[in-house]
Scaffold this motif. Structure first.
Motif, PDB file in Angstrom:
ATOM      1  N   UNK A   1      38.526  46.044  37.260  1.00  0.00           N
ATOM      2  CA  UNK A   1      39.611  46.372  38.497  1.00  0.00           C
ATOM      3  C   UNK A   1      40.626  45.560  39.058  1.00  0.00           C
ATOM      4  N   UNK A   2      40.936  44.385  38.951  1.00  0.00           N
ATOM      5  CA  UNK A   2      41.221  43.217  38.717  1.00  0.00           C
ATOM      6  C   UNK A   2      43.064  43.611  38.044  1.00  0.00           C
ATOM      7  N   UNK A   3      42.422  44.395  37.076  1.00  0.00           N
ATOM      8  CA  UNK A   3      44.104  44.750  37.086  1.00  0.00           C
ATOM      9  C   UNK A   3      44.427  46.018  37.114  1.00  0.00           C
ATOM     10  N   UNK A   4      43.332  47.324  37.969  1.00  0.00           N
ATOM     11  CA  UNK A   4      43.787  48.244  38.764  1.00  0.00           C
ATOM     12  C   UNK A   4      44.595  47.814  39.790  1.00  0.00           C
ATOM     13  N   UNK A   5      44.037  46.973  40.510  1.00  0.00           N
ATOM     14  CA  UNK A   5      44.511  45.939  41.954  1.00  0.00           C
ATOM     15  C   UNK A   5      46.056  46.031  41.797  1.00  0.00           C
ATOM     16  N   UNK A   6      46.409  45.355  40.738  1.00  0.00           N
ATOM     17  CA  UNK A   6      47.969  44.811  40.680  1.00  0.00           C
ATOM     18  C   UNK A   6      48.509  45.700  40.034  1.00  0.00           C
TER      19      UNK A   6
ATOM     20  N   UNK B   1      37.012  43.040  35.360  1.00  0.00           N
ATOM     21  CA  UNK B   1      37.797  42.619  34.628  1.00  0.00           C
ATOM     22  C   UNK B   1      39.761  43.981  35.547  1.00  0.00           C
TER      23      UNK B   1
END
Lengths: 189, 121
Positions: free
Chosen positions: A3-8, A1
């Motif tokens: 990482x997904x926030x970080x990517x976006x 999770x």
């Protein structure tokens, strides 16, 4: 999770759709929503209750959980105690490795590359920048958090606080003192 | 719409008397990112509420512990729908971050570096 926030977030920042500084300000505003007050209560209890302190130093995860503060699975807390001879400083190379159940969200400086790299190389220099001069005879220990182990500094109880109860003591304990970049100030009579 | 009004429009937001509460840092990040995109006019708050509601509806009953997972799914969906980014870029970047976390030696700050850029030594 995370990482997904970080990517976006990083994609939107690169495209100039989000201002990272303003985002940090906003996250900072929410950091007290988990809050360093939990950690301060743990510290105050350790100062006033020797049995509790013994449990805390032996198994911090369980002792902290007595307050109902516990984190994600596998999280392992270790408490390191400041003494007249040793000053402890906590750093993490991954921004998520911060004991958020007791300290809330990490402050912006804790996540900065400068702090993350320099705290290990030149801890006394970093502490001086925080306004904390550590005498040469006091050893500085740097604790590098990992995904498995997160550290909490037990600061020294300041002089002149003998008459205070745990609640009043907790109010003196700052987040920075529990990361190790500050001391708990004594009371000015 | 003021911020309290915006928050009030959100379905089943975990909150207490003082406002939203978070269980982990990434949740507050996702929350702040959403608020900022809306303030920057990238989407309207009603578009956001609509997207979030639809994701929550599709997810079915839930005890609230996965609320911010759904929040993030909705934010990705709306960002893609508004062409703020695209699926391929998002997937690639998520892999890159995962790779950066995995390969950075312990004791080194984790940074994502675009392909072809080497870490300074």
């Amino acid at each position: 999770m995370a990482l997904r926030v970080k990517a976006l977030e990083s994609l939107l920042v690169e495209k100039g759709l989000v201002d990272p500084a303003a985002l940090d300000v906003m996250i900072d505003a929410y950091e007290n929503r988990i809050g360093p007050r939990n950690g301060a209560r743990v510290v105050a209890r350790a100062w006033t209750d020797p049995d509790y302190k013994a449990r805390l130093m032996k198994d911090a995860t369980s002792a902290i959980a007595e307050f109902g503060y516990s984190g994600a699975q596998g999280e392992h807390m270790v408490v390191v105690e400041n003494t007249p001879a040793v000053h402890n400083l906590v750093v993490c190379t991954l921004c998520s490795c911060y004991p958020w159940p007791v300290l809330g969200l990490p402050p912006v400086w804790y996540k900065s590359s400068a702090y993350r790299s320099r705290a290990v190389i030149d801890p006394r220099g970093v502490l001086a920048e925080f306004g904390l001069a550590v005498p040469d005879e006091v050893a500085v220990r740097v604790w590098d958090s990992t995904a498995e182990i997160r550290y909490l500094v037990l600061p020294e109880r300041p002089a002149g606080t003998d008459g205070l109860d745990a609640e009043a003591l907790a109010a003196l304990v700052s987040r920075d003192a529990m990361v190790g970049v500050a001391k708990v100030p004594g009371l000015t009579p | 719409m003021s911020q309290p009004e915006r928050l009030a429009a959100l379905p089943s937001l975990p909150r207490d008397a003082d406002g939203p509460v978070f269980a982990e840092p990434w949740q507050a990040q996702a929350f702040a990112l959403t608020l900022q995109l809306c303030e920057a006019g990238r989407f309207t708050w009603s578009e956001w509420v609509e997207t979030l509601s639809s994701v929550l509806r599709d997810a079915g009953p839930d005890d609230g512990s996965r609320y911010y997972e759904h929040w993030l799914t909705a934010l990705e969906r709306l960002s893609l729908g508004k062409s703020l980014t695209d699926r391929a870029a998002l997937d690639a970047r998520t892999r890159d971050w995962a790779e950066a976390y995995r390969t950075t030696p312990h004791g080194q700050p984790v940074e994502f570096l675009p392909k072809g850029v080497s870490r300074e030594t």
